[in-house]
Write a protein that holds these residues in place. Structure first.
Motif, PDB file in Angstrom:
ATOM      1  N   ARG A 168      -7.199   5.147   2.634  1.00 32.70           N
ATOM      2  CA  ARG A 168      -6.762   3.754   2.549  1.00 32.70           C
ATOM      3  C   ARG A 168      -7.928   2.801   2.782  1.00 32.70           C
ATOM      4  NH1 ARG A 168      -1.678   1.132   5.761  1.00 32.70           N
ATOM      5  NH2 ARG A 168      -0.540   2.422   4.265  1.00 32.70           N
ATOM      6  N   THR A 169      -8.753   3.098   3.779  1.00 32.29           N
ATOM      7  CA  THR A 169      -9.912   2.252   4.064  1.00 32.29           C
ATOM      8  C   THR A 169     -10.860   2.234   2.868  1.00 32.29           C
ATOM      9  OG1 THR A 169      -9.715   2.758   6.411  1.00 32.29           O
ATOM     10  CG2 THR A 169     -11.831   1.896   5.658  1.00 32.29           C
ATOM     11  N   LEU A 223      -1.565  -5.096   1.681  1.00 34.84           N
ATOM     12  CA  LEU A 223      -2.934  -5.583   1.524  1.00 34.84           C
ATOM     13  C   LEU A 223      -2.883  -6.954   0.859  1.00 34.84           C
ATOM     14  CD1 LEU A 223      -6.034  -5.102   1.574  1.00 34.84           C
ATOM     15  CD2 LEU A 223      -5.770  -4.072  -0.702  1.00 34.84           C
ATOM     16  N   VAL A 235      -5.112  -7.002   5.841  1.00 37.21           N
ATOM     17  CA  VAL A 235      -4.130  -5.922   5.756  1.00 37.21           C
ATOM     18  C   VAL A 235      -3.264  -5.998   7.005  1.00 37.21           C
ATOM     19  CG1 VAL A 235      -5.599  -4.148   6.807  1.00 37.21           C
ATOM     20  CG2 VAL A 235      -3.750  -3.477   5.312  1.00 37.21           C
ATOM     21  N   MET A 278      -9.378   0.008   0.160  1.00 37.64           N
ATOM     22  CA  MET A 278      -9.485  -1.425   0.443  1.00 37.64           C
ATOM     23  C   MET A 278     -10.911  -1.930   0.230  1.00 37.64           C
ATOM     24  SD  MET A 278      -6.841  -1.987   3.631  1.00 37.64           S
ATOM     25  CE  MET A 278      -7.694  -0.891   4.743  1.00 37.64           C
ATOM     26  N   SER A 336     -10.609  -7.864  -0.994  1.00 36.22           N
ATOM     27  CA  SER A 336      -9.641  -7.552   0.061  1.00 36.22           C
ATOM     28  C   SER A 336      -9.791  -8.610   1.142  1.00 36.22           C
ATOM     29  CB  SER A 336      -9.915  -6.182   0.666  1.00 36.22           C
ATOM     30  OG  SER A 336      -9.714  -5.168  -0.266  1.00 36.22           O
ATOM     31  N   LEU A 363       0.826  -1.204   0.000  1.00 35.47           N
ATOM     32  CA  LEU A 363       0.000   0.000   0.000  1.00 35.47           C
ATOM     33  C   LEU A 363       0.866   1.262   0.000  1.00 35.47           C
ATOM     34  CD1 LEU A 363      -2.554  -1.245   2.622  1.00 35.47           C
ATOM     35  CD2 LEU A 363      -3.053  -0.755   0.228  1.00 35.47           C
TER      36      LEU A 363
END
Length: 164
Positions: A101-102, A124, A119, A105, A116, A93
């Protein structure tokens, strides 16, 4: 300020649900206060903003990925030879930890045949339905689009020679 807005919105919803009956506020005030406090305690301290230009660029990518992903998975599942080669892959990542980022994903799940899975630190793990597809490149393209959407800078990889 955010807590006040949350309180006002929740109070407004309570008023709508109870048809603005005065006796409903006996229960409504404690419920709205409690919900506001819970929201404040759970709210992300991550400060982010949307980029309008990033949103305009991301929207077609989102639609294309959603539709393309659905068609691809449907085609593979009804194809007589079931053309899949599932594997777990690791993707380093570059987005900083936080909301962007969330979001990335979660959107990974819309790419054709990807989910996904985990993590850890800055890696990831993605379950890919067909490892023969350009998954690393698609993930990098998506991560770039999300970075532009949230107007954040991507971190450089620790090992610049790492293939994508």
């Amino acid at each position: 300020m955010r807590s006040i807005v949350t309180f006002i919105v929740l109070a407004g919803l309570w008023a709508l649900l109870t048809e603005t009956r005065r006796d409903a506020w006996i229960v409504g005030v404690p419920v709205v206060l409690a919900a506001s406090l819970v929201e404040a305690s759970l709210a992300s301290r991550d400060r982010w903003r949307w980029s309008v230009i990033g949103l305009l660029r991301f929207a077609p990518h989102f639609v294309r990925s959603s539709i393309g992903g659905g068609i691809d998975v449907a085609w593979r599942s009804i194809h007589p030879q079931l053309p899949i080669d599932p594997q777990m892959i690791e993707y380093p990542l570059r987005l900083p930890a936080g909301t962007a980022r969330t979001f990335f994903m979660n959107v990974v799940n819309l790419l054709p045949g990807t989910v996904s899975a985990d993590v850890r630190k800055n890696v990831l793990t993605v379950h890919a339905m067909d490892i023969n597809q350009p998954i690393q490149r698609e993930l990098a393209t998506l991560e770039d689009a999300v970075a532009k959407l949230f107007a954040v800078h991507l971190n450089s990889l620790e090992d610049p020679g790492e293939s994508r």
